[in-house]
Scaffold this motif. Structure first.
Motif: not given
Lengths: 278, 291, 226
Positions: A68, A123, A125, A245, A254
């Motif tokens: 990330v 986020g 996230y 994100i 992701w």
């Protein structure tokens, strides 16, 4: 006379102090964008959590948090080679951000109001929750309530997850505290404790690193929204990271990052987080 | 302090036939007991799978050493070296300060020494670390090392101050009186006559203190300093071989410390065989561990 | 003052644990240290080698590692938990007892070093006289040599006790609820760093400074005049 004799060592001491002191002045007001424009980012991660952020034998860093962090950096226009990875232990995260010693922190950082007083969060996230890790052959622990009857629970020193279990679920569970989660995993594998608790994704990381030896059980029993921590007043940096994100979730990176790091534990991909642009 | 056991022999007579037999019997029992314990430990470890080859193989790979262990060992050595230099400077200043004729200087140095001798090093390190972090006194990369070095320097400095003070006080009065008679001032007497003798005599104790400082850097483990124990545990986490990693780190630390202890003994012997020191080491010099 | 109100009980309990750790480990290390010294001056080669080897190895191991080995090696791998595994407080008991064991094993090496130096201060004539009276090695050691050796090393033993008091903070790595563990928790939960630091500094000074004074006094009182 005596003063003269003392002068040399005193000067040496002063010099040592000032050498150490001088380098201490770091740019306090620097924003994430400003750092990114200079082409360099310092990112706080964990160095010893399998699956999330771990220093691997060849000196590189691996894990979901690291992926990330890397993705966000690339969206900010910074190459991997220009990232300085820095260990940000749970106790240090706020001070590292506040002092400008890292640009942002991606390290299982739960968003909560107390922390929002000190830092800003982009986020979330990832949506995590507290869970339990037990030995693979264990069948009698199915959730936090089943720790009653003097079951032995391991957690990291002074952490909230263990307090949560003792307060809300199993009052007579026994608590063993160690100062690193890897010590808890070791104790769990050797049979010294019956279960270990912290957030599910961290436990899944350990399960992935110890296949066939430990497993996650039960549902999660708390909600932890992992955010990326940065300086409190860096609003534009927060917006930029939020965008990054969002695009990581949208373009599939992701899910891919999750599968490659946590997937081997058999832990299913949880729901995609919804970014909170407060 | 270690090794030489020559003067002790005379606590017993040259053994006769019965005593010899008894000695051999006890020795054999001893060796047997040790072997039994060793066998029990290794079989228990094997049963738990700790002796499996894959847990130990990483230690012969260069990555293990380059990524984890060597940086840790280097961190340990660096912090110890830096701390001991500061501690010696601080120790001499405080030790001399405690002998000052100025009451304020004497008492304040005494208070500082007593304070840092009383506080556990770990508490000192945790406090310094948080202090430096809260007030951004050091850049983040230097935060842990600064706290470790500060803690070590202060607590070892207090110990060395006591060593120095004892050393100066143990020098025969005649030395100082002769210096005064020659027209040297207080400072000159201290610098040219007393300190050189005291420090030469105290060198073994000071080198021994270096071992203590080196060992104490392991406390930095608790405040995330990249030292040997912490790196060992990280390696254990990366290879899932926690126990073997602890064992290897322990072996490395023991080897380094034994080496330093040998160095201390070497200094001691060299001093003894060289010119006769004006004072002979007192019992109080028994190396006392800070940790 | 709020901090004292909030943490008063816990502070008391933590320092009590520190004190208990210190006392029990002091006792353990004194016994083991004396035994090691006896072995090191004994006529039996194997005992001498064993004791010297033990002292050299353990003394040069960082205490953190000794404590970790007690918890992970002894308790988890070898099953020596020192507590009834069925008891509802087995973890707390076990951690505490293992910590005492680790401190005793470690501190005994320093006690033994000090005591051996003390044995060296006893003139040879003393043990020769003991032998001429028909005392055996152990008798001579027990009635003649060790009593004098102990009197000579009271001050170093005091320093070792102070060091031990401070060392008990390392027990926090295996989760023994003593002062350092509470200090970490308080630093995390309160923002009054300086106050917390002062509390713990003062607490340890209360423990260590009287010890130092007492041993200084004792060493003068029992000094062997030669």
């Amino acid at each position: 006379m005596k003063l003269k004799f003392l002068a040399a060592p005193a000067a040496a001491l002063l010099l040592a102090g000032s050498v150490a002191g001088c380098s201490g002045a770091s740019a306090k007001s620097k924003t994430v964008e400003a750092s990114a424009q200079n082409g360099h980012l310092t990112i706080g991660i964990s160095f010893d959590r399998p699956g999330l952020g771990i220093k691997s034998p060849d000196g590189t860093f691996k894990g979901f948090d690291v992926d990330v962090a890397r993705y966000v950096a690339s969206k900010l226009g910074v190459q991997e080679s220009s990232i300085t990875w820095k260990e940000a232990t749970p106790a240090q995260r706020e001070s590292l951000i506040q002092n400008g010693q890292v640009d942002y922190v991606v390290n299982t950082y739960s968003i909560n109001d107390a922390r929002k007083e000190k830092v800003a969060f982009a986020g979330p996230y990832f949506l995590a929750g507290q869970s339990l890790l037990v030995r693979a052959d264990n069948t009698d622990i199915t959730g936090p309530e089943s720790l009653n009857g003097g079951k032995k629970l391991c957690s990291v020193t002074g952490s909230t997850p263990a307090q949560n279990i003792k307060k809300n679920y199993s009052k007579d569970a026994q608590l063993q505290e160690y100062d690193t989660p890897s010590a808890c995993v070791e104790a769990l594998k050797s049979g010294a404790v019956d279960a270990m608790t912290t957030d599910d994704i961290q436990l899944a990381g350990y399960a992935a690193a110890n296949p066939g030896k430990v497993k996650l059980v039960g549902k999660t029993f708390s909600k932890e929204n992992y955010g990326i921590g940065l300086k409190k007043d860096d609003t534009s940096g927060r917006a930029k990271i939020n965008d990054a994100i969002q695009s990581m979730i949208d373009d599939g990176s992701w899910a891919k990052a999750f599968q490659s790091n946590i997937g081997p534990s058999g832990y299913a991909l949880p729901a995609k987080p919804v970014i909170d642009r407060y | 302090m270690s090794g030489s056991g020559t003067t002790i022999r005379t606590l017993y007579d040259v053994p006769g036939p019965r005593a010899k037999a008894l000695n051999i019997l006890v020795s054999v029992l001893c060796v047997l007991g040790l072997a039994a314990a060793g066998w029990w430990v290794s079989s228990a470890l094997a049963e738990k799978g700790q002796l499996a080859a894959e847990k130990w193989e990483p230690f012969v790979t260069p990555e293990m050493w380059l990524t984890y262990l060597l940086p840790g060992i280097l961190g340990t050595l660096q912090a110890a070296a830096f701390a001991i230099v500061l501690a010696i400077i601080l120790g001499i200043l405080l030790g001399v300060g405690r002998l000052s004729e100025n009451r304020t200087v004497r008492y304040s140095c005494g208070a500082v020494v007593e304070f840092f001798r009383a506080i556990p090093l770990l508490i000192l390190m945790i406090f310094c670390f948080q202090l430096f972090a809260d007030y951004a006194l050091f850049p983040s990369t230097e935060l842990a090392v600064a706290a470790v070095v500060t803690g070590l320097a202060l607590s070892n400095g207090a110990v060395i101050a006591e060593i120095v003070r004892a050393g100066i006080k143990a020098i025969p009065r005649g030395q100082g009186e002769a210096a005064i008679a020659l027209g040297l001032g207080n400072g000159q007497t201290l610098r040219m006559i007393l300190l050189p003798q005291a420090i030469t005599a105290m060198l073994p104790a000071i080198v021994a203190q270096l071992v203590v400082a080196l060992k104490d850097t392991a406390l930095g483990y608790q405040i995330t300093y990249v030292e040997a124990v912490r790196q060992g545990i990280q390696a254990g986490s990366a290879y899932s071989n926690y126990i073997p990693a602890l064992v290897v780190i322990a072996l490395v630390m023991i080897a380094i410390n034994l080496g330093l202890s040998r160095l201390a003994t070497y200094f001691e012997n060299r001093l003894r065989s060289g010119r006769k020191p004006a004072l002979k080491p007192a019992v109080e010099e028994v190396v006392v561990p800070q940790t | 003052m709020d901090i004292l109100n909030e943490y008063g009980d816990q502070l008391f309990a933590a320092f009590l644990t520190t004190l208990q750790l210190t006392m029990l480990s002091a006792l353990g290390s004194l016994l083991l240290g004396t035994m090691l010294t006896a072995m090191r001056v004994s006529p039996v080669w194997a005992l001498r080698t064993l004791a010297t080897g033990y002292v050299n190895i353990v003394r040069n191991t960082p205490l953190t590692l000794v404590v970790l080995f007690a918890s992970f090696g002894l308790a988890q791998q070898l099953g020596i938990t020192l507590a009834d595994p069925k008891s509802p407080t087995s973890i707390t008991d076990s951690s505490f007892r293992l910590a005492v064991l680790a401190f005793s094993l470690y501190t005994a090496t320093f006690v033994s070093e000090a005591l051996r130096a003390g044995v060296n201060t006893v003139p040879l004539g003393q043990s020769e006289a003991a032998r001429s009276l028909g005392l055996g090695f152990l008798q001579g050691l027990r009635y003649i040599v060790l009593p004098q050796a102990f009197r000579a090393v009271i001050a170093p033993l005091g320093s070792i006790l102070i060091a031990l008091t401070k060392n008990t903070t390392v027990a926090s790595v295996i989760g023994v609820a003593e002062a350092a563990l509470l200090m970490k928790e308080m630093i995390e939960n309160t923002s009054a760093l300086i106050v917390v630091g002062l509390i713990f500094g003062a607490g340890f000074m209360c423990l260590t400074i009287p010890t130092g004074a007492a041993f200084g006094h004792l060493s003068k009182k029992f000094e062997v005049k030669r």
